[in-house]
Design a protein around this motif. Structure first.
Motif, PDB file in Angstrom:
ATOM      1  N   LYS A   1      -3.168  11.633  10.440  1.00  0.00           N
ATOM      2  CA  LYS A   1      -4.155  11.333  11.475  1.00  0.00           C
ATOM      3  C   LYS A   1      -5.469  10.799  10.926  1.00  0.00           C
ATOM      4  CE  LYS A   1      -2.327  15.069  14.404  1.00  0.00           C
ATOM      5  NZ  LYS A   1      -1.900  14.240  15.556  1.00  0.00           N
ATOM      6  N   THR A   2      -5.748  11.045   9.648  1.00  0.00           N
ATOM      7  CA  THR A   2      -7.032  10.674   9.067  1.00  0.00           C
ATOM      8  C   THR A   2      -6.807   9.855   7.800  1.00  0.00           C
ATOM      9  OG1 THR A   2      -8.032  12.709   9.914  1.00  0.00           O
ATOM     10  CG2 THR A   2      -9.222  11.549   8.167  1.00  0.00           C
ATOM     11  N   PRO A   3      -7.356   8.641   7.699  1.00  0.00           N
ATOM     12  CA  PRO A   3      -7.142   7.823   6.499  1.00  0.00           C
ATOM     13  C   PRO A   3      -7.814   8.433   5.270  1.00  0.00           C
ATOM     14  CG  PRO A   3      -8.727   6.778   7.965  1.00  0.00           C
ATOM     15  CD  PRO A   3      -8.163   7.936   8.719  1.00  0.00           C
TER      16      PRO A   3
ATOM     17  N   ALA B   1     -14.807  22.766   6.894  1.00  0.00           N
ATOM     18  CA  ALA B   1     -13.501  22.981   7.506  1.00  0.00           C
ATOM     19  C   ALA B   1     -13.130  21.727   8.276  1.00  0.00           C
ATOM     20  CB  ALA B   1     -13.541  24.193   8.438  1.00  0.00           C
ATOM     21  N   VAL B   2     -11.845  21.374   8.238  1.00  0.00           N
ATOM     22  CA  VAL B   2     -11.360  20.201   8.968  1.00  0.00           C
ATOM     23  C   VAL B   2     -10.315  20.670   9.970  1.00  0.00           C
ATOM     24  CG1 VAL B   2     -10.255  17.954   8.817  1.00  0.00           C
ATOM     25  CG2 VAL B   2     -11.789  18.713   6.981  1.00  0.00           C
ATOM     26  N   ARG B   3     -10.640  20.535  11.249  1.00  0.00           N
ATOM     27  CA  ARG B   3      -9.721  20.960  12.309  1.00  0.00           C
ATOM     28  C   ARG B   3      -8.878  19.766  12.747  1.00  0.00           C
ATOM     29  NH1 ARG B   3     -13.191  23.303  15.757  1.00  0.00           N
ATOM     30  NH2 ARG B   3     -13.546  21.350  16.860  1.00  0.00           N
ATOM     31  N   ILE B   4      -7.559  19.959  12.752  1.00  0.00           N
ATOM     32  CA  ILE B   4      -6.632  18.890  13.118  1.00  0.00           C
ATOM     33  C   ILE B   4      -6.485  18.852  14.631  1.00  0.00           C
ATOM     34  CG2 ILE B   4      -4.290  18.004  12.817  1.00  0.00           C
ATOM     35  CD1 ILE B   4      -4.309  19.763  10.182  1.00  0.00           C
ATOM     36  N   GLU B   5      -6.767  17.697  15.207  1.00  0.00           N
ATOM     37  CA  GLU B   5      -6.709  17.517  16.648  1.00  0.00           C
ATOM     38  C   GLU B   5      -5.485  16.669  17.019  1.00  0.00           C
ATOM     39  OE1 GLU B   5      -8.999  19.204  18.069  1.00  0.00           O
ATOM     40  OE2 GLU B   5     -10.883  19.072  16.945  1.00  0.00           O
ATOM     41  N   ASN B   6      -5.269  16.472  18.317  1.00  0.00           N
ATOM     42  CA  ASN B   6      -4.128  15.669  18.763  1.00  0.00           C
ATOM     43  C   ASN B   6      -4.241  14.208  18.334  1.00  0.00           C
ATOM     44  OD1 ASN B   6      -2.863  17.834  20.024  1.00  0.00           O
ATOM     45  ND2 ASN B   6      -3.920  17.483  21.970  1.00  0.00           N
ATOM     46  N   THR B   7      -5.450  13.685  18.339  1.00  0.00           N
ATOM     47  CA  THR B   7      -5.639  12.266  18.056  1.00  0.00           C
ATOM     48  C   THR B   7      -6.398  11.992  16.765  1.00  0.00           C
ATOM     49  OG1 THR B   7      -7.654  12.263  19.404  1.00  0.00           O
ATOM     50  CG2 THR B   7      -5.586  11.682  20.503  1.00  0.00           C
ATOM     51  N   GLY B   8      -6.743  13.014  16.017  1.00  0.00           N
ATOM     52  CA  GLY B   8      -7.508  12.814  14.791  1.00  0.00           C
ATOM     53  C   GLY B   8      -7.855  14.138  14.158  1.00  0.00           C
ATOM     54  N   SER B   9      -9.046  14.211  13.588  1.00  0.00           N
ATOM     55  CA  SER B   9      -9.506  15.454  12.981  1.00  0.00           C
ATOM     56  C   SER B   9     -11.015  15.566  13.134  1.00  0.00           C
ATOM     57  CB  SER B   9      -9.109  15.522  11.505  1.00  0.00           C
ATOM     58  OG  SER B   9      -9.666  14.437  10.788  1.00  0.00           O
TER      59      SER B   9
ATOM     60  N   ARG C   1      -4.421  28.180  12.497  1.00  0.00           N
ATOM     61  CA  ARG C   1      -5.118  27.454  13.552  1.00  0.00           C
ATOM     62  C   ARG C   1      -5.203  25.946  13.284  1.00  0.00           C
ATOM     63  NH1 ARG C   1     -10.674  30.543  14.317  1.00  0.00           N
ATOM     64  NH2 ARG C   1     -10.769  28.992  15.986  1.00  0.00           N
ATOM     65  N   LYS C   2      -4.415  25.441  12.343  1.00  0.00           N
ATOM     66  CA  LYS C   2      -4.421  24.025  11.986  1.00  0.00           C
ATOM     67  C   LYS C   2      -5.806  23.567  11.544  1.00  0.00           C
ATOM     68  CE  LYS C   2      -0.409  22.609  14.715  1.00  0.00           C
ATOM     69  NZ  LYS C   2       0.130  21.655  15.699  1.00  0.00           N
ATOM     70  N   ILE C   3      -6.400  24.387  10.678  1.00  0.00           N
ATOM     71  CA  ILE C   3      -7.697  24.075  10.096  1.00  0.00           C
ATOM     72  C   ILE C   3      -7.545  24.112   8.581  1.00  0.00           C
ATOM     73  CG2 ILE C   3     -10.105  24.802   9.841  1.00  0.00           C
ATOM     74  CD1 ILE C   3      -9.873  26.096  12.612  1.00  0.00           C
ATOM     75  N   ILE C   4      -8.112  23.130   7.897  1.00  0.00           N
ATOM     76  CA  ILE C   4      -8.055  23.045   6.438  1.00  0.00           C
ATOM     77  C   ILE C   4      -9.447  23.256   5.872  1.00  0.00           C
ATOM     78  CG2 ILE C   4      -7.708  21.450   4.508  1.00  0.00           C
ATOM     79  CD1 ILE C   4      -5.435  20.193   6.078  1.00  0.00           C
ATOM     80  N   SER C   5      -9.551  24.111   4.875  1.00  0.00           N
ATOM     81  CA  SER C   5     -10.804  24.259   4.130  1.00  0.00           C
ATOM     82  C   SER C   5     -10.748  23.286   2.956  1.00  0.00           C
ATOM     83  CB  SER C   5     -10.958  25.699   3.633  1.00  0.00           C
ATOM     84  OG  SER C   5     -12.173  25.835   2.908  1.00  0.00           O
ATOM     85  N   LEU C   6     -11.617  22.287   2.985  1.00  0.00           N
ATOM     86  CA  LEU C   6     -11.536  21.167   2.050  1.00  0.00           C
ATOM     87  C   LEU C   6     -12.670  21.229   1.028  1.00  0.00           C
ATOM     88  CD1 LEU C   6     -10.037  18.469   1.428  1.00  0.00           C
ATOM     89  CD2 LEU C   6     -11.721  17.350   2.923  1.00  0.00           C
TER      90      LEU C   6
ATOM     91  N   ARG D   1     -14.043  10.534  10.172  1.00  0.00           N
ATOM     92  CA  ARG D   1     -13.576   9.145  10.137  1.00  0.00           C
ATOM     93  C   ARG D   1     -12.617   8.903   8.963  1.00  0.00           C
ATOM     94  NH1 ARG D   1     -16.167   4.327  12.683  1.00  0.00           N
ATOM     95  NH2 ARG D   1     -14.882   2.570  12.021  1.00  0.00           N
ATOM     96  N   CYS D   2     -12.920   9.477   7.801  1.00  0.00           N
ATOM     97  CA  CYS D   2     -12.062   9.279   6.639  1.00  0.00           C
ATOM     98  C   CYS D   2     -12.425  10.280   5.555  1.00  0.00           C
ATOM     99  CB  CYS D   2     -12.184   7.856   6.095  1.00  0.00           C
ATOM    100  SG  CYS D   2     -13.840   7.441   5.510  1.00  0.00           S
ATOM    101  N   ILE D   3     -11.541  10.387   4.570  1.00  0.00           N
ATOM    102  CA  ILE D   3     -11.770  11.183   3.370  1.00  0.00           C
ATOM    103  C   ILE D   3     -11.790  10.226   2.193  1.00  0.00           C
ATOM    104  CG2 ILE D   3     -10.863  13.024   1.880  1.00  0.00           C
ATOM    105  CD1 ILE D   3      -9.469  14.144   4.401  1.00  0.00           C
ATOM    106  N   LEU D   4     -12.802  10.339   1.342  1.00  0.00           N
ATOM    107  CA  LEU D   4     -12.969   9.443   0.201  1.00  0.00           C
ATOM    108  C   LEU D   4     -12.807  10.220  -1.100  1.00  0.00           C
ATOM    109  CD1 LEU D   4     -16.109   7.386   1.338  1.00  0.00           C
ATOM    110  CD2 LEU D   4     -13.690   6.862   1.727  1.00  0.00           C
TER     111      LEU D   4
END
Length: 354
Positions: free
Chosen positions: A231-233, A149-157, A100-105, A179-182
């Protein structure tokens, strides 16, 4: 419907005796998960049991993970919601996420001003500490203390709360644009460095769920990582654990992105070497296969040992130099020359990987 509610409403739990007879012919799958044992069944399903063996409770999943069911001896609220059952459900649903284009982070994730920020990195580095500093300094709230969980969208996440967590056991039914991952690094100075695509990919692969026992799904997980970092910095954040550091990093991200440092090439200590303090001397010793290939040991002084410890995680030269100048009373020219000499020595001896 949020992902949290979707998972809660799709979980089905049945009396164990209804299915035990169907799982006599199973094959154990090799896995490095310490809390669960995974089996494939003769009819093409997956069987997840606690690490003690084929014990109750357990969870089953179809080959594509679209149907996930739990089985327990007594259908009590305590057993269904217990730690063992929750972990088994989590493993199965995280496999489903890959479709489902979802990442468990592996991250501490907060929400602030209608967006989310995820703090990631190896265990013990201070992800939760930084998240709580943002909560105390800026009024942020946790979405998940350990495993959003991080769901990947068309324009971001989108960062999504899910009904499970790791050690923090904090999870909420909420979703916010990520907005971002640090990637957290301990430092007495406060700044950000944007990671290259390859650096970000390696980081997120290390910090996300990839079911290596199922090759097809593992490939999907890797493709999802590539989609996420496009999609996500992803930044490497150097900061302290205090509220002032939280305010400084927030100001950089939101108000002064032009001050964020550019990507730079990483280096790190190769696998198979350890640093030990022996009678007030810092000694680098080889382990495993490196023992036969390595001639003797490397003795380091205090500053060199400080640099070596930083290099146990990927770092670039400029960040190493900044850490030395923050930690020790030394001029930049001397520190720069000594750093280059040490890096060249480690590289010549085969300890350093670029």
């Amino acid at each position: 419907m949020t992902l949290y509610r979707e998972i809660e409403e799709s979980k089905k739990v049945y009396p164990a005796e209804q299915v035990i007879k169907n799982f006599q012919d199973v094959t154990e799958i090799a896995t490095d998960l310490s809390e669960v044992r995974i089996y494939s069944t003769s009819d093409g399903k997956w069987l997840y049991c606690s690490s003690g063996g084929k014990a109750i409770p357990y969870v089953t999943a179809t080959s594509d993970y679209q149907q996930i069911e739990g089985y327990a001896v007594e259908l009590t609220k305590e057993e269904i919601g217990g730690t063992a059952m929750r972990f088994l459900f989590r493993t199965a649903f995280e496999c489903q996420f890959c479709y489902r284009k979802i990442i468990s982070l592996h991250a501490a994730c907060i929400e602030l001003n209608d967006f989310a920020v995820a703090f990631t990195g190896p265990s013990g580095i201070g992800k939760s500490t930084r998240a709580f500093a943002w909560m105390n300094a800026l009024g942020a709230k946790l979405i998940s203390g350990d495993r959003p969980a991080v769901r990947i969208e068309n324009t971001g996440s989108t960062a999504c709360g899910v009904p499970w967590d790791g050690k923090e056991q904090i999870f909420r039914d909420i979703e916010k644009p990520l907005r971002c991952i640090l990637e957290v690094r301990r430092s007495s100075s406060n700044y950000l460095r944007r990671l290259s695509r390859e650096q970000a990919r390696k980081l997120i692969v290390q910090q996300s769920f990839v079911p290596m026992w199922d090759t097809d799904v593992a490939f999907m997980a890797m493709a999802n990582v590539s989609a996420l970092i496009s999609k996500t910095p992803v930044y490497r954040v150097f900061c302290g654990p205090d509220e002032n550091s939280a305010r400084t990093i927030y100001d950089l991200l939101i108000n002064h992105p032009e001050l964020i440092r550019e990507e730079a090439k990483d280096m790190r200590i190769k696998e198979g070497f350890v640093l030990r303090n022996v009678m007030d001397e810092y000694i680098v010793m080889p382990t495993g296969d490196n023992t036969a290939k390595f001639d003797g040991a490397v003795v380091l002084n205090e500053v060199s040992a400080f640099i070596y410890k930083l290099l146990e995680h990927p770092m670039c030269r400029d960040d190493l130099l900044a850490a030395i100048l923050n930690e020790y009373d030394v001029d930049e020219a001397t520190a720069s020359a000594d750093l280059d000499a040490l890096l060249n020595k480690l590289a010549e001896m085969g300890v350093l990987e670029k």
